[in-house]
Scaffold this motif. Structure first.
Motif, mmCIF file in Angstrom:
data_model
loop_
_atom_site.group_PDB
_atom_site.id
_atom_site.type_symbol
_atom_site.label_atom_id
_atom_site.label_comp_id
_atom_site.label_asym_id
_atom_site.label_seq_id
_atom_site.Cartn_x
_atom_site.Cartn_y
_atom_site.Cartn_z
ATOM 1 N N ASP A 179 0.762 -1.242 -0.083
ATOM 2 C CA ASP A 179 -0.060 0.073 0.215
ATOM 3 C C ASP A 179 0.900 1.181 0.086
ATOM 4 O O ASP A 179 1.586 1.531 1.059
ATOM 5 C CB ASP A 179 -0.972 0.019 1.360
ATOM 6 C CG ASP A 179 -1.790 1.241 1.193
ATOM 7 O OD1 ASP A 179 -1.639 2.054 0.127
ATOM 8 O OD2 ASP A 179 -2.616 1.221 2.208
ATOM 9 N N ASP B 114 -0.001 4.340 0.155
ATOM 10 C CA ASP B 114 -0.177 5.561 1.136
ATOM 11 C C ASP B 114 -0.581 5.230 2.468
ATOM 12 O O ASP B 114 -1.188 5.963 3.247
ATOM 13 C CB ASP B 114 -1.711 5.730 0.609
ATOM 14 C CG ASP B 114 -1.804 6.036 -0.824
ATOM 15 O OD1 ASP B 114 -0.831 6.745 -1.222
ATOM 16 O OD2 ASP B 114 -2.780 5.578 -1.838
ATOM 17 N N SER B 115 0.246 4.206 3.099
ATOM 18 C CA SER B 115 -0.037 4.050 4.325
ATOM 19 C C SER B 115 1.009 2.979 4.944
ATOM 20 O O SER B 115 2.071 2.423 4.044
ATOM 21 C CB SER B 115 -1.465 3.134 4.837
ATOM 22 O OG SER B 115 -1.519 1.673 4.610
ATOM 23 N N THR C 72 -8.829 -0.533 -3.752
ATOM 24 C CA THR C 72 -7.284 0.102 -3.710
ATOM 25 C C THR C 72 -6.720 -1.034 -4.632
ATOM 26 O O THR C 72 -6.755 -2.215 -4.700
ATOM 27 C CB THR C 72 -6.658 0.305 -2.628
ATOM 28 O OG1 THR C 72 -6.698 -0.833 -1.765
ATOM 29 C CG2 THR C 72 -7.092 1.378 -1.692
ATOM 30 N N GLY D 220 -12.254 8.652 -3.728
ATOM 31 C CA GLY D 220 -11.363 9.592 -4.069
ATOM 32 C C GLY D 220 -11.111 9.862 -5.535
ATOM 33 O O GLY D 220 -10.880 10.808 -6.141
ATOM 34 N N GLU E 298 -13.233 7.795 3.957
ATOM 35 C CA GLU E 298 -11.741 7.601 3.553
ATOM 36 C C GLU E 298 -11.457 7.395 1.996
ATOM 37 O O GLU E 298 -12.615 6.818 1.413
ATOM 38 C CB GLU E 298 -10.992 6.435 3.906
ATOM 39 C CG GLU E 298 -10.633 6.528 5.392
ATOM 40 C CD GLU E 298 -9.395 7.290 5.752
ATOM 41 O OE1 GLU E 298 -8.408 7.322 4.802
ATOM 42 O OE2 GLU E 298 -8.967 7.464 6.710
ATOM 43 N N ALA E 299 -10.709 8.097 1.257
ATOM 44 C CA ALA E 299 -10.399 8.156 0.011
ATOM 45 C C ALA E 299 -10.510 6.750 -0.802
ATOM 46 O O ALA E 299 -10.876 6.818 -1.783
ATOM 47 C CB ALA E 299 -9.397 9.093 -0.356
ATOM 48 N N ARG E 300 -9.858 5.971 0.143
ATOM 49 C CA ARG E 300 -9.714 4.596 -0.391
ATOM 50 C C ARG E 300 -10.677 3.803 -0.413
ATOM 51 O O ARG E 300 -11.053 2.581 -1.123
ATOM 52 C CB ARG E 300 -8.520 3.973 0.370
ATOM 53 C CG ARG E 300 -7.143 4.537 -0.026
ATOM 54 C CD ARG E 300 -5.937 3.710 0.309
ATOM 55 N NE ARG E 300 -6.220 3.483 1.809
ATOM 56 C CZ ARG E 300 -5.433 4.202 2.645
ATOM 57 N NH1 ARG E 300 -4.772 5.355 2.430
ATOM 58 N NH2 ARG E 300 -5.584 3.973 3.951
ATOM 59 N N ASP F 241 -7.920 11.591 3.881
ATOM 60 C CA ASP F 241 -6.526 10.527 3.810
ATOM 61 C C ASP F 241 -6.024 10.463 4.989
ATOM 62 O O ASP F 241 -5.496 11.205 5.669
ATOM 63 C CB ASP F 241 -5.762 10.891 2.909
ATOM 64 C CG ASP F 241 -4.719 9.777 2.433
ATOM 65 O OD1 ASP F 241 -4.801 8.807 3.288
ATOM 66 O OD2 ASP F 241 -3.802 10.011 1.731
ATOM 67 N N VAL G 79 -8.987 15.783 1.843
ATOM 68 C CA VAL G 79 -8.539 15.818 0.360
ATOM 69 C C VAL G 79 -9.540 16.180 -0.587
ATOM 70 O O VAL G 79 -9.551 16.268 -1.789
ATOM 71 C CB VAL G 79 -7.888 14.339 -0.040
ATOM 72 C CG1 VAL G 79 -6.674 14.093 0.784
ATOM 73 C CG2 VAL G 79 -9.198 13.335 0.145
#
Length: 622
Positions: free
Chosen positions: A71, A73-74, A98, A158, A233-235, A257, A262
């Motif tokens: 991932d 983004d995390s 995702t 997102g 959450e964007a995901r 996010d 965002v």
């Protein structure tokens, strides 16, 4: 990177398919043909196997070596991929929102299949649709209900954002907010400081809280803002934002996010020009001023279910969407009831039970509900009010198509309309003396979710009950014994055995002999582990994490539940299309041979896990 096309390789691929959980549904000629459609590549360690931007363009099958998905983004742990695993196009399940890049951890061999070819195979072999939901049907015309629902269920929220968020600090004034919204031509904006979301303001707030009340526009913006707003959450899939809007009758949801805002998503972003979507339907429900209007709105639920089925939406997402409509109807009936009978004399919470509580409703559902009243409740002073209110709501739901519970497990029944302390006594007696009726009531009322009112009245009750059931082996043994009253319809030699007599002769009861046994298993896992999850899918995930059941068994049960629930949804959608009342009774001739084989496998999995639970809790006890 080497690409291989040798004829011998096709034979090896076809042979490997015969042992693969997904491709084994194909017969030998089909496996050979599919192998010929694949391209096999050898990739050295460290190189990219599948980039994020290519996830939806192809399906990858890891043949040899190990790969890892990370991932970006995390800080979540890397996902280790072993030989045999599939990744890429059409991930199985609606919540694979995702697309993590995949890299070779060692030298790997991977077979690739482009998305268009996979779509063609899913159209030719219906059994593949179970593993690749959404790919098995001809694409709907642009802008149709099915296309939109499928997009909402599979796309990350997102990806719907049109521009970066427009923000102001908490110290801004109302005037500054109005000027910023005019400049940017937007209908809402976020209140942010140091990348943390503090609040939300919309043009409706300016109209209703400023202009209508003659408020000084140089006052602090925080005076009129919605503080600590609900966010997504964007995901997460756009479906989650849709549900949030539907459940709370809101039209703007901040997208974050982690803690960082965002953007903002609106109902227009999600369901523009879509009159039967859950958001617009819920909005319409909350505008209704009488029961006739609610009945008319509720009549659209069947159309909504047909659209979801046409889009190949998962049963998990369909259940949540359909249940959101029931929640909205219930809340609006309570609001209309309070307008008719006056404000409630003491606090209460209206509680859904059964399938509504689990977010697993379909177009064919009755109602199970109850009222938890504040302990200040006095029957002499307050009884008549809550009797009238509960009857108004239960009768209203019945008029909307959610028939009265045959067992009278409804808030209009005095037994199920009690103060909190009385409910606590109910739960204690049911767990201390697990007689058949007590076990049945536990099954109904352990699956509970607050719909309207003071939710804290229910939260504490559930925690107390879970504390009394966790590791209570005698009670759990009785619950398992009770659960075994619903078993899959398998004959002596493991063949599917339809009903032999009665009104539904020749059919399979998908609810009581398919779905209910899985629901019962998940409930026992939750009671044994003290888990607060209510939805069956979520309970199975939690049970695997706590090791109440193995990860593989929990996965098998989730797949089984999804398969059975989708059979029911499609069966009901066909009945609705033909003008029939939807039911749960499926004739085997509605299925292909491959689907019958899958159904038999599903029933076998459920029966095996019932047997495991029986040996764990019952063997040697009764």
């Amino acid at each position: 990177m080497n690409t291989a096309h040798a004829p011998s390789l096709y034979a090896d691929l076809a042979e490997a398919m015969s042992r693969h959980r997904v491709f084994a549904v194909l017969d030998a000629p089909a496996r050979a043909a599919l192998a010929a459609d694949m391209v096999v590549e050898q990739i050295v360690a460290g190189q990219t196997v599948l980039a994020t931007e290519d996830h939806h363009a192809q399906l990858c099958w890891l043949l040899q070596g190990q790969a890892q998905a990370r991932d970006p983004d995390s800080d979540a742990p890397d996902l280790l991929l072993q030989p045999g695993e599939l990744f890429g196009a059409a991930p199985a399940g609606a919540f694979a929102a995702t697309a993590w890049p995949v890299h070779a951890l060692t030298a790997v061999t991977v077979a690739r299949l482009d998305r268009d070819t996979l779509v063609r195979w899913c159209q030719q072999v219906r059994a593949l649709q179970f593993f690749f939901p959404g790919l098995g049907r001809e694409p709907a015309a642009a802008g149709t209900d099915a296309n939109l629902h499928l997009s909402l269920i599979t796309r990350p929220v997102g990806s719907l954002l049109r521009h970066p968020p427009v923000t102001l600090p908490p110290t801004a004034t109302i005037r500054q907010a109005a000027q910023a919204m005019r400049t940017h031509r937007i209908s809402s904006m976020l209140i942010v400081e140091q990348d943390h979301l503090f609040g939300l303001i919309t043009d409706r707030d300016l109209r209703n809280r400023v202009v209508a009340d003659g408020l000084d526009i140089d006052r602090p913006l925080m005076d009129i803002a919605t503080l600590a707003p609900l966010s997504v959450e964007a995901r997460e899939p756009a479906f989650q934002a849709l549900l949030l809007m539907a459940r709370h009758n809101i039209h703007h949801v901040p997208v974050v996010d982690g803690h960082r805002p965002v953007g903002m998503v609106t109902t227009t972003d999600l369901t523009e020009h879509y009159s039967t979507s859950a958001v617009y339907l819920v909005s319409d429900i909350h505008k209704q001023a009488d029961l006739d209007g609610l009945v008319n709105a509720a009549s659209k639920v069947r159309t909504l279910q047909r659209s979801l089925a046409a889009a190949d939406a998962t049963a998990y997402s369909s259940g949540h969407i359909i249940t959101a409509i029931t929640d909205a109807l219930t809340s609006r009936l309570l609001q209309l009831g309070e307008a008719r009978f006056g404000p409630a004399p003491v606090d209460y919470v209206w509680v859904a039970a059964g399938s509504q509580a689990r977010n697993e409703q379909t177009a064919r559902s009755d109602q199970d509900n109850c009222l938890v009243l504040d302990d200040a409740y006095d029957e002499a002073q307050h009884g008549a009010y809550f009797d009238a209110l509960s009857r108004f709501v239960c009768d209203g739901l019945d008029a909307c198509g959610y028939i009265h519970c045959p067992g009278e497990m409804m808030a209009m029944t005095p037994t199920w309309r009690q103060p909190r302390q009385r409910w606590a006594q109910y739960f204690r007696s049911w767990t201390a003396q697990p007689e058949p009726k007590a076990l049945m009531l536990t099954c109904v009322f352990f699956d509970q979710r607050a719909i309207h009112g003071r939710t804290e009245l229910l939260d504490g009750l559930r925690r107390e009950m879970l504390a009394s059931t966790c590791n209570n082996r005698i009670f759990l043994a009785h619950m398992v014994s009770n659960a075994l009253g619903h078993t899959p319809p398998l004959g002596l030699f493991g063949q599917i055995s339809p009903a032999r007599s009665g009104e539904h002769r020749g059919t399979i009861d998908l609810k009581h002999h398919g779905i209910v046994p899985i629901v019962d298993l998940a409930r026992v896992y939750a009671l044994a582990g003290g888990h607060e999850a209510v939805n069956t899918h979520d309970r199975l995930v939690t049970a695997a994490e706590s090791r109440e059941v193995s990860e593989q068994s929990a996965h098998d049960l989730r797949d089984a539940l999804e398969f059975l629930a989708m059979l029911r949804i499609r069966h009901q959608a066909r009945q609705i299309e033909q003008g029939q009342a939807p039911d749960n009774f499926l004739r085997l001739d509605e299925l292909s041979n491959l689907e019958r084989r899958q159904l038999k496998d599903v029933f076998s999995v459920v029966a095996e896990l019932q047997n495991v639970l029986s040996k764990r809790y019952i063997a040697g006890r009764f």
